[in-house]
Design an enzyme around this catalytic site. Structure first.
Site, PDB file in Angstrom:
ATOM      1  N   GLY A 187     -61.641   3.893  -0.504  1.00  0.00           N
ATOM      2  CA  GLY A 187     -60.681   3.595  -1.567  1.00  0.00           C
ATOM      3  C   GLY A 187     -61.254   2.605  -2.558  1.00  0.00           C
ATOM      4  O   GLY A 187     -61.105   2.761  -3.779  1.00  0.00           O
ATOM      5  N   GLY A 188     -61.934   1.582  -2.038  1.00  0.00           N
ATOM      6  CA  GLY A 188     -62.557   0.601  -2.915  1.00  0.00           C
ATOM      7  C   GLY A 188     -63.638   1.236  -3.775  1.00  0.00           C
ATOM      8  O   GLY A 188     -63.747   0.960  -4.974  1.00  0.00           O
ATOM      9  N   CYS A 193     -57.315  -6.201   9.632  1.00  0.00           N
ATOM     10  CA  CYS A 193     -58.687  -6.242   9.114  1.00  0.00           C
ATOM     11  C   CYS A 193     -59.585  -7.088  10.005  1.00  0.00           C
ATOM     12  O   CYS A 193     -60.801  -6.925   9.983  1.00  0.00           O
ATOM     13  CB  CYS A 193     -58.700  -6.841   7.718  1.00  0.00           C
ATOM     14  N   LYS A 208     -50.048  -2.066  -8.122  1.00  0.00           N
ATOM     15  CA  LYS A 208     -49.995  -0.666  -7.713  1.00  0.00           C
ATOM     16  C   LYS A 208     -49.303  -0.647  -6.344  1.00  0.00           C
ATOM     17  O   LYS A 208     -49.845  -1.143  -5.354  1.00  0.00           O
ATOM     18  CB  LYS A 208     -51.412  -0.099  -7.618  1.00  0.00           C
ATOM     19  N   GLU A 242     -61.537  -6.265  -0.360  1.00  0.00           N
ATOM     20  CA  GLU A 242     -61.676  -6.553   1.076  1.00  0.00           C
ATOM     21  C   GLU A 242     -61.666  -5.186   1.720  1.00  0.00           C
ATOM     22  O   GLU A 242     -60.655  -4.475   1.655  1.00  0.00           O
ATOM     23  CB  GLU A 242     -60.528  -7.458   1.507  1.00  0.00           C
ATOM     24  N   GLY A 285     -58.273  -2.798   1.316  1.00  0.00           N
ATOM     25  CA  GLY A 285     -58.131  -1.427   1.775  1.00  0.00           C
ATOM     26  C   GLY A 285     -59.433  -0.892   2.315  1.00  0.00           C
ATOM     27  O   GLY A 285     -60.283  -1.647   2.791  1.00  0.00           O
ATOM     28  N   GLU A 296     -65.748   0.574  11.273  1.00  0.00           N
ATOM     29  CA  GLU A 296     -64.353   0.209  11.538  1.00  0.00           C
ATOM     30  C   GLU A 296     -63.503   1.440  11.859  1.00  0.00           C
ATOM     31  O   GLU A 296     -63.634   2.477  11.211  1.00  0.00           O
ATOM     32  CB  GLU A 296     -63.797  -0.491  10.296  1.00  0.00           C
TER      33      GLU A 296
END
Lengths: 515, 515
Positions: B236-237, B293, B177, B256, B232, B382
């Site tokens: 989103g995950g 990250c 994607k 992640e 991401g 984060e």
């Protein structure tokens, strides 16, 4: 199987032992563990975790060997207690006890060997991306593990079973949810496990046990629990997955759930060994009352005279099969429901039924048959109990029939010399659908060994891990890398110098010198 | 970061490349992939899977080396395309390209080495449980893998990145994607990947790409997809996990997600190296616009004069820091939101702000400070962008402050000789919360190597696997055991005789003879 509530209305807080022979309680075993008590047990496990890990692999191996010794010393009491609660024949329970003790000693060997740690050292140095730091990695325990005992293996997949010993081997405290089908055995074997832990000086809280469905749910929801091992039904697993989805921090769930274990008989095998295969098949799907996760639940047999002979011989064997007392009333009820439903399926015939118990306690073995043209999916779901369905396939019908199969723990091909092309083709089709591929054998019977895999694609499991064999320990471990950390702060396994375990040093796998 | 829709109302079916410098489209790149086309691509991947696996490790290694060569040959075009779409400085993009090429070659080495297969042979023989069958196991590819590119590593974690090359190395077709932040670069690098696959004769369908949020969702829902790699945001995950939960067969999701990467400065380190640590810290949290990250997002500094000096020096450095153009408008907007919110937090002060871009394109670095007594959780999430928060701790306040930390990819301790007790204690606290432990370093910069771990407890990831380093390949593999299967039907790696890969034979780990 899924945990079920065995408490009665009058004694809602007591866990009773229910006889599978009578369906009646033989007395209360323990109080259902209150949520506050689950919290205390889980906290104790978390508090024990660092000290238990710090005991080191040697002491943990000693715990596992001690457990094996203690199980063997209490053999008679364990077997009689297990038989009274599960109706599993004593001879099989004896074999299961051997396997359970062997499994504990095997994981002692696995952690003594040390390769499972995947210890790796990359010394500092220049790399194509510039100067690289000193990096050292190995697997570390995840922390307290919840283990759900299984109804059908009251020893090997329950309190002292594979999930427990592999998690302890990895360095994790374990809290066990006793299965409602065998609370008395759970209590007995937990006492033995606890004694083994105490003898080697494991910290208090290293092993714990909870009783009752609500306690199991509270355990899975508890923040201190880092992973769950479960062997049971798809619906039971889904209920625990739903609890995990509600956690603030989701944790891994290692579920062994539902498997139909296809077995394919080639035309040549049907011709050469039809009688022998019929005997092996009936033995495999009726042993332990057909309540093994690896029971062959769907069998592909060619149309034509050879296949007819195989089916006729299997039918004769089924008719001669004694009734089985199933593990508990729920399983017996579901078996009766399946028998009633399948009798009404169009294009499915009941080829043979075994002896039914006159007093209604034992259930009869049943052999069903349909054609590859007729299968519509309902035949491809697991039924616990002594039944299987034969699917007769004509020329060029097998591929399409196998395509509809869901994932399974095992897949088996019977073929003869000269049919290598057939076998290779069928194995190619079945490999994406199974964790163990057998040739000319039967899938029941799972040897504990280095190369064993007990796992497979959904719905047989929801993971890429095995729950039997050396690699089952990986479920309770996660990788950590130490970057530029001084020698004194590193785990012993990652320090400079010779090591007693295999390690990968600067890219080269180094095994310990022998002798 | 989560995929976002970059299409505009007028051209709903086109994927535009949006400049992070202007927020304006620089033109359409591709049509958003229709669901029917996603289906065709996923089916093509499934159809390619057996033949791609059958190419063998040698041919797949050749594919990866070819990809690395092609990436390096197109260096200038790749870097300029990536810079225009991501605003990442060209020098860093050059380094990322080096790393991406190295990573592809590294996985070629990993599969040539072959230890990753965990090839194991247990010969038939007597066991304490009776006669045992011949059991042979190794890891096999799971099947087509969906890879979601990341905004912040347009090469190393995107089309030609670690998920793609590790999945291809394992023997799986890959469908990518494209990230909405760099569709033009995705198209360019996919062309290169496709050319590498074609050159070594990989079957059509081995690599595929889809564009657009709806196409990504359809890909994750597609029955042919066996696993998902994602780097991401947590949200989103979670969106992709929700899609997986609706699948008939759930599949593993390797995400992640979110990491704050605590860094603890000891009293001795603050005293001895305060100025140096301030410089290292500011460099680490502002590099790449603070969009890594592994950015140190929370920094524990002792109260008192040494800590004050460290903070004052860090503040000076932040004030001298140039503005950063962030990866896309969404990230820039979220950074502004965080700045506005944190400015209003009681007990949190803005110690320093860097240069803001006069035209509003670039954002200013910001240094926040609070006390261990005051933290209440909001500081521990984060924020993408050049900001970090310093938490000042007094005697005996550090333990409680660290206890509230969520899981992270990394955790760092700075300490001096003589403070081993402090360092050991803090590492003991941080080890359950991180996948990589650093001493006297900075967590940004993740070397690709055998011992690397890029992973950690929730919410940094949802798995026990690493997404960087040799073991990242394990995500795309599952174990299979062959029981009593004739030699001719076994994979080459499991046949009798000497092997060119490490194997465990009857319990003993055997490495190939050298030379």
């Amino acid at each position: 199987m899924a945990p079920t509530t065995t408490t009665t209305a009058e004694t809602a807080s007591m866990i009773e032992s229910i006889s599978p022979f009578t369906g009646e309680s033989t007395g209360a075993v323990a109080e259902a563990t209150a949520t506050t008590q689950v919290d205390a047990i889980a906290r104790a496990a978390a508090a024990a975790a660092p000290a238990f890990d710090a005991l080191g692999r040697g002491r943990r191996a000693a715990l596992l060997r001690r457990l094996a010794d203690f199980l063997e010393e209490s053999r008679d009491e364990i077997i009689s207690t297990a038989h009274a609660e599960t109706a599993i024949p004593e001879a099989r329970l004896g074999g299961e006890l051997n396997r359970t003790a062997y499994q504990a000693r095997f994981f002692a060997d696995v952690i003594t060997d040390g390769a499972y740690l995947e210890a790796t050292v990359d010394h500092a140095g220049d790399t194509p991306m510039g100067p690289g730091p000193d990096l050292r990695s190995m697997l570390v325990p995840t922390g307290p593990v919840a283990v759900f005992g299984a109804s059908n293996f009251p020893l090997a997949f329950s309190v002292p079973g594979g999930d427990t010993v592999s998690a302890l081997a990895a360095g994790n405290p374990v809290v066990i949810k006793a299965h409602s089908s065998h609370p008395r055995l759970s209590q007995l074997t937990f006492g033995i496990l606890n004694r083994a832990a105490a003898e080697i000086g494991a910290p208090k809280g290293t092993v714990g046990i909870v009783y009752g469905t609500a306690a199991g749910a509270a355990l899975v929801a508890h923040p201190a629990i880092t992973a769950v091992g479960f062997t049971g039904s798809l619906s039971g697993g889904q209920a625990l997955l739903d609890i995990i989805a509600e956690r603030e921090n989701p944790i891994p769930f290692f579920g062994e759930l539902s498997s139909i274990n296809p077995l394919v008989v080639s035309p040549g095998a049907a011709a050469s060994r039809g009688t022998e295969i019929a005997a092996g098949l009936v033995g495999s799907f009726t042993t332990s009352g057909g309540q093994l996760c690896t029971k062959p639940g769907v069998v592909y047999v060619p149309v034509g005279a050879d296949g007819d002979n195989l089916v006729a011989e299997a039918a004769r064997q089924v008719e001669d099969t004694d009734s089985s007392v199933l593990l508990n009333q729920r399983i017996a009820g579901e078996y009766a429901d399946y028998a009633a439903a399948s009798a009404s399926w169009t294009d499915v015939s009941v080829v043979a039924e075994g002896t039914a118990d006159p007093d209604g306690t034992g259930v009869a073995a049943r052999l069903l048959e349909t054609s590859a043209k007729s299968i519509n999916g309902r035949e491809l779901s697991e039924c616990f109990g002594p039944t299987t369905i034969i699917i007769r396939y004509g020329d060029s019908e097998l591929d399409a029939a196998l395509e509809t199969l869901p994932g399974s723990l095992t897949a088996t091909v019977h073929s003869e010399p000269g049919e290598e092309g057939f076998a290779a083709h069928v194995f190619d089709q079945l490999r994406p659908k199974a964790g163990r591929l057998l040739h000319n054998g039967y899938p029941t019977g799972v040897l504990v060994s280095w190369a064993q895999t007990h796992g497979g694609p959904w719905p047989s499991t929801n993971t890429q891990y095995t729950s039997v064999g050396a690699h089952a320990i990986k479920r309770w471990l996660r990788p950590v890398t130490w970057q530029d950390v001084p020698e004194a702060l590193l785990p012993a396994e990652l320090r400079e110098g010779r090591a007693a375990i295999p390690r990968r040093i600067d890219g080269a796998l180094i095994t310990p010198a022998v002798g």
